[in-house]
Design a protein around this motif. Sequence first.
Motif, PDB file in Angstrom:
ATOM      1  N   VAL A 109       0.786  -1.261  -0.244  1.00 27.20           N
ATOM      2  CA  VAL A 109      -0.139  -0.033  -0.010  1.00 27.20           C
ATOM      3  C   VAL A 109       1.046   1.157  -0.140  1.00 27.20           C
ATOM      4  N   GLY A 110       0.768   2.274  -0.732  1.00 27.40           N
ATOM      5  CA  GLY A 110       1.387   3.254  -1.084  1.00 27.40           C
ATOM      6  C   GLY A 110       1.392   4.317   0.143  1.00 27.40           C
ATOM      7  N   PRO A 127      -4.341  -0.987  -2.591  1.00 23.10           N
ATOM      8  CA  PRO A 127      -3.114  -2.151  -2.778  1.00 23.10           C
ATOM      9  C   PRO A 127      -2.815  -2.552  -4.030  1.00 23.10           C
ATOM     10  N   VAL A 128      -1.601  -2.792  -4.189  1.00 23.02           N
ATOM     11  CA  VAL A 128      -1.006  -3.325  -5.586  1.00 23.02           C
ATOM     12  C   VAL A 128      -0.464  -4.911  -4.782  1.00 23.02           C
ATOM     13  N   TYR A 129      -0.928  -5.807  -5.733  1.00 20.49           N
ATOM     14  CA  TYR A 129      -0.832  -7.047  -5.408  1.00 20.49           C
ATOM     15  C   TYR A 129       0.342  -7.788  -6.300  1.00 20.49           C
ATOM     16  N   GLY A 181      -9.285  -5.530 -18.339  1.00 19.83           N
ATOM     17  CA  GLY A 181      -7.690  -4.853 -18.420  1.00 19.83           C
ATOM     18  C   GLY A 181      -7.414  -4.440 -17.037  1.00 19.83           C
ATOM     19  N   ARG A 182      -8.136  -4.427 -15.988  1.00 23.29           N
ATOM     20  CA  ARG A 182      -7.688  -4.189 -14.559  1.00 23.29           C
ATOM     21  C   ARG A 182      -6.577  -5.114 -13.954  1.00 23.29           C
ATOM     22  N   ARG A 183      -5.539  -4.555 -13.740  1.00 29.49           N
ATOM     23  CA  ARG A 183      -4.297  -5.239 -13.246  1.00 29.49           C
ATOM     24  C   ARG A 183      -4.682  -5.835 -11.892  1.00 29.49           C
ATOM     25  N   LEU A 184      -4.863  -7.300 -12.037  1.00 29.85           N
ATOM     26  CA  LEU A 184      -5.038  -7.913 -10.667  1.00 29.85           C
ATOM     27  C   LEU A 184      -3.449  -8.499  -9.862  1.00 29.85           C
ATOM     28  N   LEU A 185      -2.618  -8.708 -10.821  1.00 30.51           N
ATOM     29  CA  LEU A 185      -1.136  -9.117 -10.265  1.00 30.51           C
ATOM     30  C   LEU A 185      -0.234  -8.505 -10.916  1.00 30.51           C
ATOM     31  N   LEU A 186       0.700  -7.664 -10.383  1.00 28.66           N
ATOM     32  CA  LEU A 186       1.875  -7.152 -10.810  1.00 28.66           C
ATOM     33  C   LEU A 186       3.154  -8.001 -10.970  1.00 28.66           C
ATOM     34  N   SER A 218       2.778   0.498   3.713  1.00 27.23           N
ATOM     35  CA  SER A 218       2.556  -0.781   4.539  1.00 27.23           C
ATOM     36  C   SER A 218       3.053  -2.020   3.452  1.00 27.23           C
ATOM     37  N   ARG A 219       3.475  -3.176   3.910  1.00 27.01           N
ATOM     38  CA  ARG A 219       3.661  -4.531   3.024  1.00 27.01           C
ATOM     39  C   ARG A 219       2.988  -5.554   3.666  1.00 27.01           C
ATOM     40  N   ARG A 220       2.468  -6.612   2.998  1.00 29.33           N
ATOM     41  CA  ARG A 220       2.006  -7.746   3.567  1.00 29.33           C
ATOM     42  C   ARG A 220       2.676  -8.926   2.670  1.00 29.33           C
ATOM     43  N   ARG A 221       3.081  -9.894   3.427  1.00 29.63           N
ATOM     44  CA  ARG A 221       3.676 -10.986   2.807  1.00 29.63           C
ATOM     45  C   ARG A 221       2.821 -12.404   3.200  1.00 29.63           C
ATOM     46  N   TYR A 222       2.373 -13.206   2.260  1.00 27.31           N
ATOM     47  CA  TYR A 222       1.637 -14.355   2.666  1.00 27.31           C
ATOM     48  C   TYR A 222       2.472 -15.531   2.657  1.00 27.31           C
ATOM     49  N   ARG A 223       2.003 -16.348   3.459  1.00 29.14           N
ATOM     50  CA  ARG A 223       2.557 -17.934   3.620  1.00 29.14           C
ATOM     51  C   ARG A 223       1.387 -18.871   2.956  1.00 29.14           C
ATOM     52  N   TRP A 224       1.858 -19.598   1.945  1.00 31.11           N
ATOM     53  CA  TRP A 224       0.926 -20.402   1.057  1.00 31.11           C
ATOM     54  C   TRP A 224       1.327 -22.064   1.694  1.00 31.11           C
ATOM     55  N   THR A 225      -0.066 -22.809   1.650  1.00 30.64           N
ATOM     56  CA  THR A 225       0.279 -24.058   2.067  1.00 30.64           C
ATOM     57  C   THR A 225      -0.974 -24.770   0.906  1.00 30.64           C
ATOM     58  N   ARG A 226      -0.607 -25.603   0.071  1.00 28.97           N
ATOM     59  CA  ARG A 226      -1.528 -26.216  -0.627  1.00 28.97           C
ATOM     60  C   ARG A 226      -2.448 -25.129  -1.245  1.00 28.97           C
TER      61      ARG A 226
END
Length: 726
Positions: free
Chosen positions: A92-93, A99-101, A112-117, A140-148
């Motif tokens: 988030v700027g 938010p920019v993902y 045409g909307r940007r979902l992932l950069l 701010s910045r958010r990081r995800y932990r992915w499992t399956r």
Amino acid sequence: MTALTSVFALSDDLSAKNDPALIAADEKHFAAVAESLEQAVAELSEQLDVLRRAPGGSGREALERDQEIHRVSARLRTLRRFGLDLCLGRVVGADGGEPVYIGRLGLTDSTGRRLLLDWRAPAAEPFFAATHARPSGLASRRRYRWTRGRITDYWDEVFTAEGLEGHAALDDQSAFIASLGGNRSAKMRDVLATIQSDQDAIIRAGSRGALVVDGGPGTGKTVVALHRSAYLLYSDPRLGHRRGGVLFVGPHQPYLDYVSDVLPSLGEEGVRTCTVRDLVPEGADAVPESDPDVARLKADARMVHAIEVGVRFYEEPPTETITVSTPWSDVRVTADDWAEAFGAPEPGTPHNEARERIWEELGTILLDKIGLAGPDVEVPEALFRRALRADRELAGTLHAAWPVLDPRDLVGDLWSVPAYLRLCAPWLGPDAVRKLQRAEPHAWTVSDLPLLDAARQRLGDPEAGLRQRRRAAALAAQREQMAKVVDNLIQAVSSSGADGDDGEGLVTMLRGEDAKVSLVDDSELPDAERDLLAGPFAHIVVDEAQELTDAEWQMLLLRCPSRSFTVVGDRAQARHGFTESWRERLDRVGLDRIEVASLGINYRTPEEVMAEAEPAIRAALPDANVPTSVRSSGIPVTHGPVSDLDAVLDGWLAEHAEGVACVIGAPDFRERARVRSLTPELSKGLEFDLVVLVDPERFGTGIEGAVDRYVAMTRATQRLVVLTSA
């Protein structure tokens, strides 16, 4: 489309992070991502089916079709492989915008909307580079932990006071620190979501010249090298696949197996990977050089350059005059004629391929001579050239002066004909020449590989001339057959009574040279199988580069004329010592525009292990660049007798349902599920949850032994056990 259940699967102890105020916006965004992914997979699948059903074509058309199939297939595989976990995190700027993902790939919806950069895009750089000292315009910045495919944790970092108002879930530890203690697997996991700012700056550095990434164990050198490979291909148009692409050179095959999944997970499947052994066919069976003095002599870059002298020995034009008899006239071939023909090949033409150019030029010279005999002599050029090749004396003289050479024989002669070695390498003294001789010239060692490679590159394909003639003959036959077809078509058009512009236009088109060429199918012509590792490459990444000899560097320089390199290594891990600076070493082997970037934080190895490893290397290299560990595992290093090996492994496997262990220094130990057995040298570049060293003092003495012990110890990410014989 099936409704998306919550993408969050947080455990009970993280219930506070399930607050809708924290995750509602993410849930909405991931629903849009899921819908777009489903649509993208369907569209790409349909596009791929259409491409595969389309006619293959020939020449450039076929190449472009194959490249498009490769591009679409690669993107489809990535989308199917990851799904929602394409997303790494969001920022988030400070300006308070949406938010920019950030994703492994870029993704847009149907509007045409940007979902992932894409993580490699310049706009994504703050996600990796922002620090509290330099927030890079982020709130701010958010990081995800992915499992399956679901989010099992996430972490927020706030850089401004306004960021707290953006609904942030704050933790004592960042996602990066939390991920370090995770169990390892047989494949290296990419750590894209947790790249640190110092690493990201190196990943995104420019590609001109040579960039050295210097750092001790666990500093993320390999991570940086792999991510940099993917980033450069995406960001630098000078390095695209059509311009040579990127070659990634690792230290050994277990290392390449370990990292094989990383580049595809970063959205890049076009990087070629290999070891130095893979660059020449003889590398598969080559053995280490048994005599250190012989290995040192062959490691000298001058030995590689000696191949040029050895080849030129076989490129001296004849000085005698011979007479060639042909059905039309006798013709004399003088020393001047030979010299002119031998000078015809363009500079850089491989020796064996240049023979065909010499034959062509010799035929032209002699054809001109017969033409001077008078206008009454009519000579069919093709038959005349065939007659020249059939003349035994002419062919024998040419073969003696410019023979077809095999690279194996050329290099083998160096080790079996002392006079030839002295000619090619005049700096060698009598003792050195004697040492380099051996009974079996073709008993290849690893130290021979750079010379074999140089010989193969300089000589070219021994079958090139024959294949070129066969190709020309096949092309001529095709054109002759097509000419008959065209004549029949013209006759059919004429006899059909077609009149007007259409009939005349068709006849004119069929008689034209363009028709004769375009109707020939060159895809059916004989051709050599291309060596995909021969280059040239636009950029080369070399990991564990401290181990390369000067001669081995020449193998890589041959494949990268632009001298664009990423050089990754640690001087303290050089098994045979590395007393120079990186700049001194690389300048000597032929690189220029050298920049050095250092990594000094050990993200992998816990403090407890480094406390044991540091004295092991400093005993031999007091000035070794030993990195500082960023974490503690709380597990002390344990010592015991070798008889405890099975008990240590059984206990660890029982306690840990996941993870990988490695036994280093016990060649007789048989691997079992989740337990590897490696030498110290083959463990380089790898990492394991548990490392068991067996009799480390037997690894050797001096620098080599110290480096092997240091490398082996620092493979551990959680626990180190040292076992010794009684």
